[in-house]
Design a protein around this motif. Structure first.
Motif, PDB file in Angstrom:
ATOM      1  N   ILE A 118     -15.639 107.011  40.932  1.00 38.07           N
ATOM      2  CA  ILE A 118     -15.401 105.437  39.853  1.00 38.07           C
ATOM      3  C   ILE A 118     -15.981 105.354  38.727  1.00 38.07           C
ATOM      4  CG2 ILE A 118     -14.755 103.469  40.598  1.00 38.07           C
ATOM      5  CD1 ILE A 118     -15.318 103.970  43.463  1.00 38.07           C
ATOM      6  N   SER A 119     -14.947 105.915  37.742  1.00 37.89           N
ATOM      7  CA  SER A 119     -16.011 105.709  36.495  1.00 37.89           C
ATOM      8  C   SER A 119     -15.060 104.285  35.548  1.00 37.89           C
ATOM      9  CB  SER A 119     -15.694 106.989  35.465  1.00 37.89           C
ATOM     10  OG  SER A 119     -16.189 106.362  34.204  1.00 37.89           O
ATOM     11  N   VAL A 120     -15.684 103.391  35.355  1.00 39.52           N
ATOM     12  CA  VAL A 120     -15.651 101.737  35.099  1.00 39.52           C
ATOM     13  C   VAL A 120     -14.933 102.574  33.305  1.00 39.52           C
ATOM     14  CG1 VAL A 120     -17.228 101.571  34.211  1.00 39.52           C
ATOM     15  CG2 VAL A 120     -15.691  99.395  34.714  1.00 39.52           C
ATOM     16  N   SER A 121     -14.040 101.509  33.136  1.00 38.58           N
ATOM     17  CA  SER A 121     -13.144 101.636  31.619  1.00 38.58           C
ATOM     18  C   SER A 121     -12.829  99.988  31.294  1.00 38.58           C
ATOM     19  CB  SER A 121     -12.451 102.481  31.802  1.00 38.58           C
ATOM     20  OG  SER A 121     -11.906 102.871  29.957  1.00 38.58           O
ATOM     21  N   ALA A 122     -12.193 100.060  29.835  1.00 39.31           N
ATOM     22  CA  ALA A 122     -11.363  98.433  29.309  1.00 39.31           C
ATOM     23  C   ALA A 122     -10.090  98.283  29.086  1.00 39.31           C
ATOM     24  CB  ALA A 122     -12.797  98.096  29.100  1.00 39.31           C
ATOM     25  N   VAL A 123      -9.728  97.616  29.404  1.00 44.46           N
ATOM     26  CA  VAL A 123      -8.502  96.718  29.206  1.00 44.46           C
ATOM     27  C   VAL A 123      -7.838  97.333  27.878  1.00 44.46           C
ATOM     28  CG1 VAL A 123      -7.390  95.738  31.367  1.00 44.46           C
ATOM     29  CG2 VAL A 123      -8.017  94.286  29.396  1.00 44.46           C
ATOM     30  N   GLY A 124      -9.499  97.447  27.193  1.00 40.23           N
ATOM     31  CA  GLY A 124      -9.322  97.508  26.003  1.00 40.23           C
ATOM     32  C   GLY A 124      -8.872  99.128  25.347  1.00 40.23           C
ATOM     33  N   SER A 139       0.260 103.817  26.049  1.00 36.28           N
ATOM     34  CA  SER A 139      -0.279 104.227  25.510  1.00 36.28           C
ATOM     35  C   SER A 139      -1.456 103.650  25.328  1.00 36.28           C
ATOM     36  CB  SER A 139       0.213 104.823  24.879  1.00 36.28           C
ATOM     37  OG  SER A 139       0.747 103.568  23.797  1.00 36.28           O
ATOM     38  N   ALA A 140      -2.703 104.270  24.458  1.00 32.07           N
ATOM     39  CA  ALA A 140      -3.425 103.768  24.519  1.00 32.07           C
ATOM     40  C   ALA A 140      -3.452 103.417  22.955  1.00 32.07           C
ATOM     41  CB  ALA A 140      -5.581 104.899  24.207  1.00 32.07           C
ATOM     42  N   GLY A 141      -4.491 102.094  22.452  1.00 28.04           N
ATOM     43  CA  GLY A 141      -4.617 101.727  20.684  1.00 28.04           C
ATOM     44  C   GLY A 141      -5.759 102.937  20.229  1.00 28.04           C
ATOM     45  N   ASP A 142      -5.074 102.543  19.152  1.00 32.29           N
ATOM     46  CA  ASP A 142      -6.271 103.283  17.602  1.00 32.29           C
ATOM     47  C   ASP A 142      -7.321 102.513  17.664  1.00 32.29           C
ATOM     48  OD1 ASP A 142      -5.014 101.167  16.224  1.00 32.29           O
ATOM     49  OD2 ASP A 142      -3.365 102.496  14.878  1.00 32.29           O
ATOM     50  N   ASP A 143      -8.327 100.923  17.326  1.00 24.95           N
ATOM     51  CA  ASP A 143      -8.714 100.427  16.894  1.00 24.95           C
ATOM     52  C   ASP A 143     -10.473 101.064  18.171  1.00 24.95           C
ATOM     53  OD1 ASP A 143      -9.027  99.538  19.584  1.00 24.95           O
ATOM     54  OD2 ASP A 143      -8.477  97.506  19.410  1.00 24.95           O
ATOM     55  N   PHE A 144     -11.671 100.822  17.675  1.00 20.72           N
ATOM     56  CA  PHE A 144     -12.736 101.438  17.748  1.00 20.72           C
ATOM     57  C   PHE A 144     -12.678 101.542  19.258  1.00 20.72           C
ATOM     58  CE2 PHE A 144     -16.945 101.083  19.599  1.00 20.72           C
ATOM     59  CZ  PHE A 144     -17.522 102.214  19.165  1.00 20.72           C
ATOM     60  N   LEU A 145     -12.638 100.340  19.928  1.00 19.06           N
ATOM     61  CA  LEU A 145     -12.955  99.706  21.659  1.00 19.06           C
ATOM     62  C   LEU A 145     -11.865 100.890  22.188  1.00 19.06           C
ATOM     63  CD1 LEU A 145     -13.889  98.716  23.759  1.00 19.06           C
ATOM     64  CD2 LEU A 145     -12.932  96.456  23.804  1.00 19.06           C
ATOM     65  N   ALA A 146     -10.398 101.143  22.255  1.00 16.99           N
ATOM     66  CA  ALA A 146     -10.018 101.315  22.482  1.00 16.99           C
ATOM     67  C   ALA A 146     -10.122 103.295  22.651  1.00 16.99           C
ATOM     68  CB  ALA A 146      -8.398 101.512  21.343  1.00 16.99           C
ATOM     69  N   GLU A 147     -10.064 103.896  21.373  1.00 19.75           N
ATOM     70  CA  GLU A 147     -10.957 105.092  20.758  1.00 19.75           C
ATOM     71  C   GLU A 147     -11.828 105.507  22.069  1.00 19.75           C
ATOM     72  OE1 GLU A 147     -11.379 106.032  16.892  1.00 19.75           O
ATOM     73  OE2 GLU A 147      -8.787 105.698  16.852  1.00 19.75           O
ATOM     74  N   LEU A 148     -12.639 104.546  21.844  1.00 18.08           N
ATOM     75  CA  LEU A 148     -14.348 104.331  22.927  1.00 18.08           C
ATOM     76  C   LEU A 148     -13.938 104.840  24.339  1.00 18.08           C
ATOM     77  CD1 LEU A 148     -17.159 104.351  23.655  1.00 18.08           C
ATOM     78  CD2 LEU A 148     -17.297 101.756  23.650  1.00 18.08           C
ATOM     79  N   CYS A 149     -12.564 104.249  24.766  1.00 12.91           N
ATOM     80  CA  CYS A 149     -12.185 103.691  26.376  1.00 12.91           C
ATOM     81  C   CYS A 149     -11.990 104.825  26.683  1.00 12.91           C
ATOM     82  CB  CYS A 149     -11.616 102.517  26.434  1.00 12.91           C
ATOM     83  SG  CYS A 149     -12.255 100.964  26.288  1.00 12.91           S
ATOM     84  N   VAL A 150     -11.232 105.289  25.485  1.00 11.19           N
ATOM     85  CA  VAL A 150     -10.131 107.572  25.834  1.00 11.19           C
ATOM     86  C   VAL A 150     -11.575 108.431  25.964  1.00 11.19           C
ATOM     87  CG1 VAL A 150      -9.013 108.919  24.541  1.00 11.19           C
ATOM     88  CG2 VAL A 150      -8.220 106.551  24.388  1.00 11.19           C
ATOM     89  N   ALA A 151     -12.119 108.188  24.737  1.00 14.99           N
ATOM     90  CA  ALA A 151     -13.043 109.286  25.176  1.00 14.99           C
ATOM     91  C   ALA A 151     -14.470 109.234  27.014  1.00 14.99           C
ATOM     92  CB  ALA A 151     -14.353 109.168  24.228  1.00 14.99           C
ATOM     93  N   TRP A 152     -14.336 107.793  27.013  1.00 16.02           N
ATOM     94  CA  TRP A 152     -15.490 107.396  28.301  1.00 16.02           C
ATOM     95  C   TRP A 152     -14.316 107.899  29.233  1.00 16.02           C
ATOM     96  CZ3 TRP A 152     -15.506 101.516  29.240  1.00 16.02           C
ATOM     97  CH2 TRP A 152     -16.964 101.284  29.823  1.00 16.02           C
ATOM     98  N   GLU A 153     -12.732 107.635  28.901  1.00 13.28           N
ATOM     99  CA  GLU A 153     -11.711 107.834  30.825  1.00 13.28           C
ATOM    100  C   GLU A 153     -12.010 109.952  30.617  1.00 13.28           C
ATOM    101  OE1 GLU A 153      -8.115 106.528  30.889  1.00 13.28           O
ATOM    102  OE2 GLU A 153      -9.535 104.182  30.547  1.00 13.28           O
TER     103      GLU A 153
END
Length: 307
Positions: A118-124, A139-153
């Motif tokens: 179980i790996s936490v992410s964010a609605v960001g 779909s994912a967003g394109d700001d920094f937090l969105a890109e961070l979450c995509v890489a994390w997931e």
């Protein structure tokens, strides 16, 4: 039957409460931490603490994953402690993606692999979506937090290559009695100076700490639960509605808003994030048969700040 859970980020808001609940029901918890002594002082008696990401005892912490039933990855630099300089962004990235990669490597080497990660992410993950309805399939967003979450997931999902079920709770703002954002918001309201942020029309995805913990336990215990889950309450509100509800719970007005330009000037890119929001529905979470204890902001705040 009791389970063995290995956890990173165990001394944070969610990790501390989750550890307590797991131990209460008879599970074994091993926390991987850079400071085992602090972890033992912070966490309930019975918690095991191992130093991790150290070349001196790599086999010690990674060996704990071999035979564990679940791995819970909560570690990550806070997104709200400092301005988002390039250096701080790198720290946010490395503390999430690099640590997830270390866990995946340990899972790959484990003879008996965990059943679930179980790996936490964010609605960001979704970026600022305005009034558009979104759910876990959006779909994912394109700001920094969105890109961070995509890489994390993306890094966490690599555990699936080894037959491990992966669950990714995309967290909204966690509301708790102590610690977290709510505690910081209480001071201006108690001084009769509370109110919305910016124009207050942005959506405010939130979740009571009890439900955040409930979703993690639900994911650990149910083999059918997998993939992303929006960890947000179904009772969606705008920032202004949240401010009014908090003011009502405290018997204080909510008429002093913080102008958008002040937020941007003081907080930079982080401020831009606070002025946005997501109309995030917990569709897959509800479909997985999770039953929210606090589905409305009024019930949550009555429990957290009511007399």
């Amino acid at each position: 039957m009791s389970k063995h859970i290995v956890m990173t980020g165990g001394t944070g808001l969610i990790g501390t409460r989750l550890t307590r609940e797991l131990l209460k029901r008879g599970d074994r918890v091993t926390v991987l931490t850079r400071n085992p002594d602090r972890a033992r002082d912070t966490l309930p008696d019975g918690t095991e603490a191992l130093r991790w990401l150290s070349d001196e005892n790599d086999d010690d912490w990674s060996g704990a994953i071999d035979g564990a039933d679940a791995v819970v990855h909560l570690a990550g630099e806070s997104i709200a402690e400092e301005r988002w300089t390039d250096e701080y962004k790198k720290r946010m990235y490395d503390s999430r993606i690099d640590t997830a990669a270390k866990l995946i490597d340990a899972i790959a080497r484990a003879e008996k692999k965990p059943e679930v990660m179980i790996s936490v992410s964010a609605v960001g993950y979704y970026g600022d979506t305005g009034d558009r309805d979104i759910d876990e399939n959006s779909s994912a967003g394109d700001d920094f937090l969105a890109e961070l979450c995509v890489a994390w997931e993306t890094e966490a999902k690599k555990a699936e290559h080894y037959g491990v079920r992966v669950v990714i709770p995309r967290m909204g703002l966690v509301l708790a009695r102590s610690g977290g954002a709510l505690e910081k918001l209480l001071t201006p309201f108690k001084m009769f100076a509370g109110g919305p942020v910016g124009n207050g029309e942005q959506w405010f995805p939130w979740i009571h700490l009890a439900d955040a913990i409930g979703i993690f336990l639900h994911a650990i215990d149910n083999p059918s639960v997998h993939g992303p889950l929006n960890a947000v309450a179904p009772g969606l509100v705008r920032n202004r509605e949240f401010a009014v509800a908090l003011g009502d719970a405290l018997d204080r007005p909510a008429k002093f808003s913080v102008p958008a330009f002040v937020i941007k000037l003081a907080m930079g890119e982080l401020g831009e994030m606070l002025l946005g929001g997501q109309h995030a529905e917990p569709r897959r979470t509800l479909e997985s048969d999770y039953d929210f204890k606090y589905a409305t902001i009024e019930s949550a705040l009555e429990d957290l700040v009511g007399d």
